[in-house]
Design a protein around this motif. Structure first.
Motif, mmCIF file in Angstrom:
data_model
loop_
_atom_site.group_PDB
_atom_site.id
_atom_site.type_symbol
_atom_site.label_atom_id
_atom_site.label_comp_id
_atom_site.label_asym_id
_atom_site.label_seq_id
_atom_site.Cartn_x
_atom_site.Cartn_y
_atom_site.Cartn_z
ATOM 1 N N GLN A 142 -15.328 -33.013 -18.524
ATOM 2 C CA GLN A 142 -16.367 -33.226 -17.369
ATOM 3 C C GLN A 142 -17.344 -34.237 -17.829
ATOM 4 N N THR A 144 -16.485 -36.608 -20.022
ATOM 5 C CA THR A 144 -15.845 -37.871 -20.238
ATOM 6 C C THR A 144 -15.911 -38.539 -18.619
ATOM 7 N N THR A 145 -15.393 -37.756 -17.514
ATOM 8 C CA THR A 145 -15.303 -38.042 -16.237
ATOM 9 C C THR A 145 -16.525 -38.631 -15.837
ATOM 10 N N THR A 188 -20.802 -38.516 -7.760
ATOM 11 C CA THR A 188 -20.536 -37.923 -9.529
ATOM 12 C C THR A 188 -21.500 -37.145 -9.910
#
Length: 198
Positions: A142, A144-145, A188
């Motif tokens: 999560q 990294t995303t 995001t």
């Protein structure tokens, strides 16, 4: 650990979640030890079901509590939820802070395109990414995303836009591109807020 429906993966994820107060190295070592134990047991006892093997290992919360106690982060026999929520997290940043910093980095650049907008935007983006990566509220995937979508991608798009001779001229295309990027940042942040650990 092939699919998200895999009980071994679910079990290891539960241990990782419960042991979030451990350092990343200790947590990964714990997960590697458990995964190795599961594989060895499966090889030695092919007739045993996955459920039996996981039941023998014990409850993820108990395993995490033991690991926290051994690492000096928790007290033996204490609830890992209590430990994770008290001394281990004291001084940690609220999960909303990195999300706001990442999201607000672009509006500063949009409102103040010359000075000091880009500098403040870059500072917000870098600080938000660092706080996100060091937070205990998300797992590594999560984080990294989130960093890729909220920090890296906007920089790449803006750089490509500025370097491209084929980019449409005028304020309207730039405004639309900025609004699309802002929608990505807000989306995001909303996703990260939804999947965060309490």
């Amino acid at each position: 650990m092939k699919t998200s429906a895999d009980p071994i993966r679910d079990y290891l994820y539960a241990v990782e979640r419960e042991a979030s107060a451990l350092s990343a190295d200790h947590r990964q070592e714990l997960l590697a030890d458990l995964a190795e134990h599961i594989e060895v047991t499966r090889a030695e006892r092919p007739d045993a079901t996955i459920g039996e093997i996981l039941a023998e290992l014990g409850d993820p919360r108990t395993i995490a509590a033991t690991a926290l106690a051994e690492a000096g982060t928790g007290a033996a026999g204490a609830s890992p939820r209590a430990e994770v929520g008290t001394p281990a997290r004291r001084g940690k940043v609220h999960p909303l802070v990195p999300l706001l910093m990442l999201t607000l980095s672009l509006p500063f650049v949009m409102v103040f395109p010359d000075h000091p907008g880009p500098l403040i935007g870059a500072l917000f983006r870098i600080t938000g990414a660092v706080l996100l990566c060091t937070s205990v509220h998300w797992i590594a995937v999560q984080k990294t995303t989130g960093v890729l979508l909220a920090a890296v991608l906007p920089i790449v798009v803006i750089f490509a836009w500025n370097q491209s001779s084929g980019a449409p001229a005028g304020d309207t295309p730039a405004l639309l591109a900025n609004l699309a990027m802002l929608a990505l940042l807000v989306g995001t942040a909303a996703w990260l807020w939804r999947v965060r650990r309490a």
